[in-house]
Design an enzyme around this catalytic site. Sequence first.
Site, PDB file in Angstrom:
ATOM      1  N   LYS A  65       0.827  -1.205   0.000  1.00  0.00           N
ATOM      2  CA  LYS A  65       0.000   0.000   0.000  1.00  0.00           C
ATOM      3  C   LYS A  65       0.869   1.267   0.000  1.00  0.00           C
ATOM      4  CE  LYS A  65      -3.908  -2.319   2.224  1.00  0.00           C
ATOM      5  NZ  LYS A  65      -4.988  -2.190   3.241  1.00  0.00           N
ATOM      6  N   TYR A  81     -12.064  -2.152  -4.375  1.00  0.00           N
ATOM      7  CA  TYR A  81     -12.625  -2.420  -3.046  1.00  0.00           C
ATOM      8  C   TYR A  81     -14.149  -2.382  -3.036  1.00  0.00           C
ATOM      9  CZ  TYR A  81      -8.110  -2.359  -0.586  1.00  0.00           C
ATOM     10  OH  TYR A  81      -6.847  -2.656  -0.110  1.00  0.00           O
ATOM     11  N   ASN A 121      -2.168  -0.025   6.802  1.00  0.00           N
ATOM     12  CA  ASN A 121      -1.620  -1.285   7.324  1.00  0.00           C
ATOM     13  C   ASN A 121      -0.690  -1.985   6.338  1.00  0.00           C
ATOM     14  OD1 ASN A 121      -3.568  -2.074   5.561  1.00  0.00           O
ATOM     15  ND2 ASN A 121      -4.851  -3.133   7.060  1.00  0.00           N
ATOM     16  N   HIS A 129      -1.959  -5.519   1.357  1.00  0.00           N
ATOM     17  CA  HIS A 129      -3.245  -6.162   1.063  1.00  0.00           C
ATOM     18  C   HIS A 129      -2.953  -7.572   0.564  1.00  0.00           C
ATOM     19  CE1 HIS A 129      -7.190  -6.996  -0.746  1.00  0.00           C
ATOM     20  NE2 HIS A 129      -6.477  -7.574  -1.706  1.00  0.00           N
ATOM     21  N   GLU A 177      -9.242 -10.279  -8.173  1.00  0.00           N
ATOM     22  CA  GLU A 177      -8.201  -9.276  -7.939  1.00  0.00           C
ATOM     23  C   GLU A 177      -6.984  -9.454  -8.860  1.00  0.00           C
ATOM     24  OE1 GLU A 177      -9.361  -8.590  -3.232  1.00  0.00           O
ATOM     25  OE2 GLU A 177      -7.415  -9.443  -3.724  1.00  0.00           O
TER      26      GLU A 177
HETATM   27  P1  IDP Z   1      -8.122  -6.911   5.380  1.00  0.00           P
HETATM   28  O1  IDP Z   1      -7.290  -6.018   4.494  1.00  0.00           O
HETATM   29  O2  IDP Z   1      -7.333  -7.399   6.557  1.00  0.00           O
HETATM   30  O3  IDP Z   1      -8.814  -8.014   4.622  1.00  0.00           O
HETATM   31  P2  IDP Z   1     -10.739  -5.599   5.518  1.00  0.00           P
HETATM   32  O4  IDP Z   1     -11.645  -5.651   6.710  1.00  0.00           O
HETATM   33  O5  IDP Z   1     -11.112  -6.388   4.306  1.00  0.00           O
HETATM   34  O6  IDP Z   1      -9.260  -5.982   6.031  1.00  0.00           O
HETATM   35  O7  IDP Z   1     -10.597  -4.062   5.127  1.00  0.00           O
HETATM   36  C1  IDP Z   1      -9.931  -3.695   3.935  1.00  0.00           C
HETATM   37  C2  IDP Z   1      -9.006  -2.547   4.234  1.00  0.00           C
HETATM   38  O8  IDP Z   1      -9.777  -1.426   4.632  1.00  0.00           O
HETATM   39  C3  IDP Z   1      -8.037  -2.782   5.401  1.00  0.00           C
HETATM   40  O9  IDP Z   1      -6.872  -3.484   5.022  1.00  0.00           O
HETATM   41  C4  IDP Z   1      -7.735  -1.361   5.840  1.00  0.00           C
HETATM   42  O10 IDP Z   1      -6.752  -0.751   5.002  1.00  0.00           O
HETATM   43  C5  IDP Z   1      -9.063  -0.662   5.617  1.00  0.00           C
HETATM   44  N1  IDP Z   1      -9.866  -0.629   6.841  1.00  0.00           N
HETATM   45  C6  IDP Z   1     -10.516  -1.645   7.445  1.00  0.00           C
HETATM   46  N2  IDP Z   1     -11.148  -1.250   8.559  1.00  0.00           N
HETATM   47  C7  IDP Z   1     -10.887   0.070   8.668  1.00  0.00           C
HETATM   48  C8  IDP Z   1     -11.257   1.067   9.641  1.00  0.00           C
HETATM   49  O11 IDP Z   1     -11.965   0.797  10.620  1.00  0.00           O
HETATM   50  N3  IDP Z   1     -10.795   2.324   9.409  1.00  0.00           N
HETATM   51  C9  IDP Z   1     -10.019   2.646   8.338  1.00  0.00           C
HETATM   52  N4  IDP Z   1      -9.648   1.754   7.413  1.00  0.00           N
HETATM   53  C10 IDP Z   1     -10.066   0.473   7.577  1.00  0.00           C
END
Ligand code: IDP
Length: 140
Positions: free
Chosen positions: A9, A49, A112, A115, A126
């Site tokens: 990312k 997304y 984070n 992905h 994807e």
């Molecule tokens: P994942 O990437 O671990 O599968 P998901 O729940 O699918 O997590 O969410 C996709 C992405 O959306 C996350 O990797 C993160 O970057 C973002 N995200 C998820 N929850 C939040 C939040 O509560 N606040 C801001 N960004 C979030």
Amino acid sequence: MERTLVMIKPDGVQRNLIGKIINIFEEKGLKVIALKKVRLSKEQAKAFYIVHKDRPFYEELTDYMSSGPVVAMVLEGEDAIKRVREIMGATDPAEAAEGTIRKLFGLDKGRNTVHGSDSPESASKEIPFFFSEFELIGAE
Ligand code: IDP
Ligand code: MG
């Protein structure tokens, strides 16, 4: 053999973590079978997304993912989808296990660092989002 789509990312690319992150996957035996650096438009980030379109973080997430370049890659290996998810760690870096990429490098729940496809169904959507069939160069 299984294939999964991984993205480094914008926070990872910006902090010069491309090599370190690819190294972690390679050391675990996953093969990089396709790789490119791209800058997603807001529209492309929203399309990637789309499963999250009704979530409260959709706008923030797609603003963020279009804020700078990302590195997309396809990794191949046995059980690659699940293994990549384990190597990445939990979505929130504060909850990610020791030694995972998100624990090592993640800044917060949004930024984070990586992905990874969460299921075979996601991977099958994807991978073609970024790569055509002839760009996927499997192990000999
Ligand atoms: P994942 O990437 O671990 O599968 P998901 O729940 O699918 O997590 O969410 C996709 C992405 O959306 C996350 O990797 C993160 O970057 C973002 N995200 C998820 N929850 C939040 C939040 O509560 N606040 C801001 N960004 C979030
Ligand atoms: Mg997910």
